[in-house]
Design an enzyme around this catalytic site. Structure first.
Site, PDB file in Angstrom:
ATOM      1  CB  CYS A  80      -1.083  -0.094   1.417  1.00  0.00           C
ATOM      2  SG  CYS A  80      -2.317   1.446   1.258  1.00  0.00           S
ATOM      3  CD  GLU A 191      -1.088  -5.972   5.062  1.00  0.00           C
ATOM      4  OE1 GLU A 191      -1.138  -6.650   4.030  1.00  0.00           O
ATOM      5  OE2 GLU A 191      -1.325  -4.770   5.720  1.00  0.00           O
ATOM      6  CG  ASP A 240     -23.708  -4.740  19.110  1.00  0.00           C
ATOM      7  OD1 ASP A 240     -23.149  -4.668  17.811  1.00  0.00           O
ATOM      8  OD2 ASP A 240     -25.521  -4.742  18.496  1.00  0.00           O
ATOM      9  N   GLY A 332     -16.146   4.730  21.818  1.00  0.00           N
ATOM     10  CA  GLY A 332     -15.653   5.121  22.924  1.00  0.00           C
ATOM     11  C   GLY A 332     -14.440   5.651  22.136  1.00  0.00           C
ATOM     12  CG  ASN A 475     -25.780   0.570  13.524  1.00  0.00           C
ATOM     13  OD1 ASN A 475     -25.446  -0.790  12.986  1.00  0.00           O
ATOM     14  ND2 ASN A 475     -24.951   1.345  14.102  1.00  0.00           N
TER      15      ASN A 475
END
Ligand code: 1PR
Length: 556
Positions: A80, A191, A240, A332, A475
């Protein structure tokens, strides 16, 4: 002496380290300029932003030794950004590349497609040599990038003599790998390319040094774009994660975001957090079953999530050791304060996850607040200091996903004249009974749906695209866990308002629901949780059905 890896300090290099370990190869890290002299082979697994990569290498005095290493004739494998630095320059940055290959890196056009180019695509070999460097034309490899070297033999005949394979995205054909002399480099991430990618890495590492000397690929071939590219639709398995009532991290699953067992459950379990398995074991299972990506969401991170002692970090580390497809971590990703009062920026939090092995971070609540701030400022762009901008700047836009948690806000279709009028969706006469005669807009929420905000999904999606997000995960609180199928209206609304990739989530109940979302919208990926956890539908079954419907998916 031996194999060395070059870490420029701002990307997920852990994945490559994990794949080498899984393949049984030992390696060391380049720490100082002097280490280059000890390397008998070198892998540079760059991901992220060109400018940051070049800047970090230069500031640590590694740029010139890297150039000298490459010119020394010892084997080099770039991935990359590790391929892009070989070129002269990049449209992404003002800094120059190593100019080993005389042509620039450009940006994809987003006129006919979403950018970044994110997902699984093929590599069409240019070489006529028998040794293909492990690239298999029937395998799919994982790409994630907005910039590339366009394949252009007329303009850059000398540079194109390096080309080992090309790939088509939209109507553009770009260089997906180069090879010459001691150098081999791929735009895709072996990878992160499952078994096909691991086989390629292994083949390169097992070659004797004398076999790493290649003549230029010849002859230069002309390539015309096919009517359609072969980028696949992605199937994502989502976990989740939260602590159960005993404090253990478990994979849970809600119905419309309520993850506690209903009173109808057995007397012992009613009210307990639903436990559907262990995160790392499930991640390994979905990887082996052919999931194209995995997503781990820490769903209670809105409470208190100091970086120190963050148990999710251990989960990510362990999952990344056995999963070789992209891993997104959410929950978070925001400014936090450790118990000892140490402040941690969202960038630091994200950095900890990337170093643990995450490829992308997903931002929920903080993205809503950021767009609210942007809109309140009245300015077209932000000052660049928020979570989305700072993480995108260092790790690249492709590393930042925004996870949207919308809920339908019903209005009177006859009288509503509010600010979201142009975004209203009307229940169809032949649609579900409880939607008929109704109209609604999609309202953003924060803290896992606990608080509704005065912001629509279109405003949020466009705002986060402006701030630099590279992908949107859509969602739906209304559909989550219901098994009624994806909310096609919602997905279309968002997909049509942005130019970055979109992942449809929530509501999958059967394999045909995936067909519905790919045939009814242009989304790049579809995600499910409950049906996979409960083993009601398998990933292979979903892919088999999509393949039969002529929807391109990755073979495992
Ligand atoms: O706000 O940045 O800390 O992020 C919190 C993250 O946690 C967000 O991505 C948010 O979507 C997620 N989250 C918070 N609470 C819940 C909950 O369920 N109580 N989960 C939650 C969101 C939705 C999907 C689910 C799909 C597919 N879960 O992750 O996997 O709806 O489910 P299905 O196929 O079973 O229908 P921040």
């Amino acid at each position: 002496m031996g194999l060395y890896l070059l870490d420029y300090g701002a990307g997920n290099v852990q994945s490559l380290a994990n794949s080498l370990t899984a393949l049984g190869h030992s390696f060391q890290w380049i720490q100082t300029p002097a280490d280059f002299a000890k390397a008998t082979s070198l892998i540079f697994p760059g991901v992220g932003a060109f400018e940051t990569a070049i800047g970090h290498l230069a500031s640590r005095g590694l740029l010139q030794p890297l150039r000298e290493y490459i010119l020394s004739g010892r084997p080099y494998f770039g991935i990359c950004i590790g391929m892009q630095v070989l070129f002269e320059s990049s449209a992404e940055a003002s800094s120059k590349g190593l100019a080993v290959i005389p042509c620039p890196i450009d940006r994809f056009s987003d006129q006919d497609k979403t950018v970044p180019h994110m997902g699984w695509n093929v590599a069409d070999l240019v070489t006529t040599q028998q040794d293909t460097e492990g690239i298999n034309t029937s395998s799919y490899y994982y790409f994630v990038h907005s910039y590339c070297a366009m394949y252009n033999p007329e303009k850059y005949p000398e540079a194109m003599r390096w080309v080992h394979s090309t790939t088509q995205y939209g109507q553009e054909i770009f260089v997906s790998s180069v090879r010459r002399g001691n150098v081999f480099a791929t735009q895709f991430h072996p990878e992160k390319s499952g078994k096909a990618g691991l086989a390629l890495i292994d083949e390169w590492l097992r070659k004797p040094e004398s076999a790493h000397t290649h003549a230029p690929s010849a002859p230069i071939v002309s390539r015309q774009p096919a009517p359609k590219h072969r980028l696949t639709k992605r199937i994502v398995a989502c976990m989740d994660v939260r602590a159960n009532d005993h404090g253990d991290l478990v994979v849970t699953k809600g119905d419309q975001y309520d993850v506690r067992e209903k009173p109808t459950a057995t007397a012992n379990s009613a009210g307990a957090v639903r436990n559907l398995g262990k995160p790392v074991a499930l991640a390994a299972k979905y990887y082996n079953a052919g999931a194209d990506e995995l997503c781990l969401l820490n769903i209670t991170s809105f409470r208190h999530s100091p970086l120190q002692d963050q148990p999710m970090l251990a989960v990510v580390r362990a999952a990344a050791e056995c999963v070789f497809v992209p891993l997104t971590i959410g929950g978070g990703i925001k400014d936090t304060v450790d118990p000892d009062g140490t402040k941690r920026s969202a960038l630091e939090v994200a950095g900890a996850y990337f170093r643990a092995g995450a490829d992308k971070v997903s931002i929920g609540s903080e993205a809503v607040y950021a767009v609210e701030r942007l809109r309140a400022s009245g300015k077209p762009t932000s000052d660049g200091t928020g979570a989305i901008e700072s993480i995108a700047h260092v790790y690249g836009n492709q590393a930042v996903v925004v996870s949207i948690d919308p809920r339908r806000a019903y209005v009177d279709p006859e009288t509503y004249d509010g600010p979201y009028k142009s975004e209203l969706v009307y229940g169809k006469p032949d649609g579900p009974e409880n939607e008929r005669g109704k109209a609604w807009w999609y309202q953003c929420t924060v803290s896992g749906g606990r608080e509704a905000r005065p912001l629509s999904v279109v405003q949020l999606a466009q705002g986060v695209e402006t701030l630099g997000a590279g992908e949107i995960l859509v969602n739906s609180i209304d559909r989550d866990g219901t098994g009624l199928g994806f909310d096609i209206d919602l997905v279309n609304l968002i997909k049509k308002s942005v130019r970055i990739p979109v992942v449809a989530s929530s509501g999958a109940g059967t394999a045909p629901h995936f067909m519905d979302v790919f045939q009814g919208t242009d989304v790049e990926a579809a995600l499910a949780a409950g049906i996979f956890h409960r083993e009601e539908v398998g990933i292979a079954e979903v892919k088999g059905l999509l393949r039969a419907a002529q929807i391109n998916v990755r073979n495992n």
